[in-house]
Write an enzyme that holds these catalytic residues in place. Structure first.
Site, PDB file in Angstrom:
ATOM      1  N   LYS A  77      10.756  32.842  38.192  1.00 44.22           N
ATOM      2  CA  LYS A  77      10.110  33.796  39.097  1.00 44.22           C
ATOM      3  C   LYS A  77       8.968  34.482  38.346  1.00 44.22           C
ATOM      4  CE  LYS A  77      11.562  37.758  41.990  1.00 44.22           C
ATOM      5  NZ  LYS A  77      12.758  38.548  42.387  1.00 44.22           N
ATOM      6  N   SER A 152      13.584  38.787  47.414  1.00 48.46           N
ATOM      7  CA  SER A 152      12.219  38.639  46.969  1.00 48.46           C
ATOM      8  C   SER A 152      11.942  37.313  46.267  1.00 48.46           C
ATOM      9  CB  SER A 152      11.837  39.793  46.035  1.00 48.46           C
ATOM     10  OG  SER A 152      12.626  39.766  44.874  1.00 48.46           O
ATOM     11  N   SER A 176      18.020  39.756  45.990  1.00 51.02           N
ATOM     12  CA  SER A 176      16.879  38.844  45.907  1.00 51.02           C
ATOM     13  C   SER A 176      17.156  37.447  45.386  1.00 51.02           C
ATOM     14  CB  SER A 176      15.788  39.459  45.045  1.00 51.02           C
ATOM     15  OG  SER A 176      15.062  40.351  45.813  1.00 51.02           O
TER      16      SER A 176
HETATM   17  N1  GLN Z   1      15.385  43.277  49.550  1.00 49.32           N
HETATM   18  C1  GLN Z   1      15.745  44.201  48.519  1.00 49.32           C
HETATM   19  C2  GLN Z   1      14.593  45.143  48.244  1.00 49.32           C
HETATM   20  O1  GLN Z   1      13.562  44.963  48.800  1.00 49.32           O
HETATM   21  C3  GLN Z   1      16.171  43.481  47.291  1.00 49.32           C
HETATM   22  C4  GLN Z   1      15.059  43.092  46.387  1.00 49.32           C
HETATM   23  C5  GLN Z   1      15.538  42.541  45.093  1.00 49.32           C
HETATM   24  O2  GLN Z   1      16.719  42.244  44.919  1.00 49.32           O
HETATM   25  N2  GLN Z   1      14.621  42.432  44.144  1.00 49.32           N
HETATM   26  O3  GLN Z   1      14.735  46.049  47.475  1.00 49.32           O
END
Ligand code: GLN
Length: 475
Positions: A77, A152, A176
């Site tokens: 990532k 994400s 994410s």
């Molecule tokens: N969807 C969650 C957020 O926007 C999780 C994001 C993540 O795990 N990086 O915070």
């Protein structure tokens, strides 16, 4: 070239009997990536360094000195540092930034001869659930190009699902890794907080962030976890808890006790087919001798608010370093210190990141600190204790990873509350610091994958992976 197998052990066999070379392997993935550009999964492709690695490691292979992960072509990532390679967090503010050092996870992958093929698209600074907040544009779901891949770590999930790399690393602060894994139909593991070093991983919310693994199967996930987990001097929160050889603890026949989170499964927001898939699964698990208890978690409504108060607070502090001076984008119109900060941040950050910095600054401000931040910390403790209490009596907690299957690009992006609420089932594991996995067990009649989420006690990745292996093999 022989066709390329889809598991690390099969690739290693092909390398051993010379029916496949590492250069051929890397060329295969480069070709797949270029044929699938429309997915927009990769931010940067490292053809040159990956081919160089392939040639160097091929020599080690011939002399019998190759590492444990030889043959693993992996994507990372774009918030994980790889020396001399771009590191942008999918943000304009870091658009031209290259890392000057390796993260711990990259260092450990390289030591065992994994090949890094490129870095993967994600929501800006890992803030999002759909990959739509990326400076590089949205990623498409490999099962339906009009749908989101989740976020994400959307690029990581899409790339593994489509076979653009064998596995990928992501990060999971509130889901994410698991949520995009569910939406794209792959395995996604978020280990316990502290299991893997965060050194060299761009911080979003430091007391929640954890590196996670995307793969097509449990065996590959085990091989990678065994290498990247464990104490690291550069991250004081990394745990010195011993790291088992995870491949040797799976395929164990064992009877487990499972807490089925009834109120989540029956939740009004959960899609009807997901509900019935879970009810059928319960019967099959019981029929094979495991014990499944319907259990209620009484704090579900506090999960998302606590998560968003605490993570935005941590993010507002972590993102203070992007000021136009230390790193990245500096506004051309800046005239003095104040305007350098203001204009560089205004131009460099996207609207979701700005929203979270403002929210975080607000909940930390003197008049509101106790009302929001302190209260959310207390709620976190209550959530953790209630979760641990269930896990005192059960090996696992099971619930869906998401309430629905992947939805259309653009459907929720203008409604942050709706978007935040979609994280309802994944944030619990991060609030409690426990390991959790999403495995692709079902397909919806709309053609999209459905993820089953399993959580376990802190540092019990071994049983979590063993049970996941059983479910994927027998159900
Ligand atoms: N969807 C969650 C957020 O926007 C999780 C994001 C993540 O795990 N990086 O915070």
């Amino acid at each position: 070239m022989a066709s390329v197998p889809e598991s690390l052990s099969a690739i290693q066999e092909a390398l051993a009997d010379n029916s496949l070379s590492l250069v051929e392997l890397v060329e295969h993935y480069i070709k797949k990536i270029s044929e699938n550009k429309d997915l927009n999964a990769f931010n940067h492709i490292y053809s040159e360094s990956a081919l160089k690695q392939a040639r160097d490691i091929q020599e080690k292979l011939s002399s019998g000195e190759a590492g444990k992960l030889v043959g693993l072509v992996i994507g990372i990532k774009d918030n994980i540092a790889y020396k001399d390679h771009p590191l942008t967090a999918s943000s304009k503010i870091l658009a031209d930034f290259k890392s000057v050092y390796n993260s711990c996870v990259v260092e450990r992958l390289l030591e065992e001869d994994a090949i890094i093929i490129g870095n993967l698209n994600c929501d800006e600074f890992a803030m999002g659930s759909t990959n739509e907040t990326s400076f590089y544009g949205p990623v498409s779901n490999p099962h339906n190009k009009d749908c989101v891949p989740g976020g994400s770590s959307g690029g990581s999930a899409a790339a593994v699902s489509r076979g653009l790399c064998l596995a990928a690393l992501g990060t999971d602060t509130g889901g994410s890794v698991r949520q995009p894994a569910a939406y794209c139909g792959v395995v996604g593991l978020k280990p316990s907080y502290g299991r893997i070093s965060r050194y060299g991983v761009i911080a979003y919310a430091s007391s929640f962030d954890q590196v996670g693994i995307f793969s097509k199967n449990i065996d590959d996930c085990c091989s990678i976890l065994s290498v990247i987990a464990g104490k690291d001097e550069n991250d004081a929160t990394s745990s010195s808890e011993t790291v088992p050889d995870y491949n040797s603890v799976i395929n164990k026949q064992q009877k487990y006790t499972v807490a089925y989170l009834k109120d989540c499964i029956e939740h009004e927001k959960v899609d009807g087919e997901i509900k019935s898939a879970f009810n059928d699964l319960k019967k099959s698990i019981e029929n094979t001798g495991h014990i499944v208890n319907n259990t209620n978690f009484e704090h579900t409504e506090f999960l998302v608010p606590s998560y968003y108060i605490l993570t935005t607070a941590e993010a507002s502090s972590n993102l203070a370093r992007y000021d136009g001076i230390h790193y990245g984008h500096r506004s051309k119109n800046a005239k003095d210190l104040e305007s350098t900060y203001t204009l560089s941040r205004t131009e460099g950050f996207g609207s979701e990141v700005k929203r979270r910095i403002m929210l975080g600054t607000f909940v930390l401000s003197s008049g509101y600190y106790d009302a929001y931040f302190t209260k959310a910390q207390k709620a976190r403790r209550v959530i953790k204790e209630a979760t641990d209490k269930i896990l005192d009596k059960h090996d696992f907690i099971m619930l869906p990873t998401t309430t629905d299957t992947a939805f259309k690009i653009g459907e929720k992006i203008d409604d942050p509350v709706k978007m935040y609420l979609s994280d309802i089932f994944t944030v619990q594991a991060n609030l409690a610091g426990i390991p959790a996995i999403s495995i692709p067990l079902f397909t919806h009649s709309n053609g999209m994958p459905i993820g089953v989420q399993i959580m376990s006690k802190k540092f019990n990745e071994a049983d979590l992976l063993n049970f996941s292996q059983m479910l994927l093999k027998y159900y």
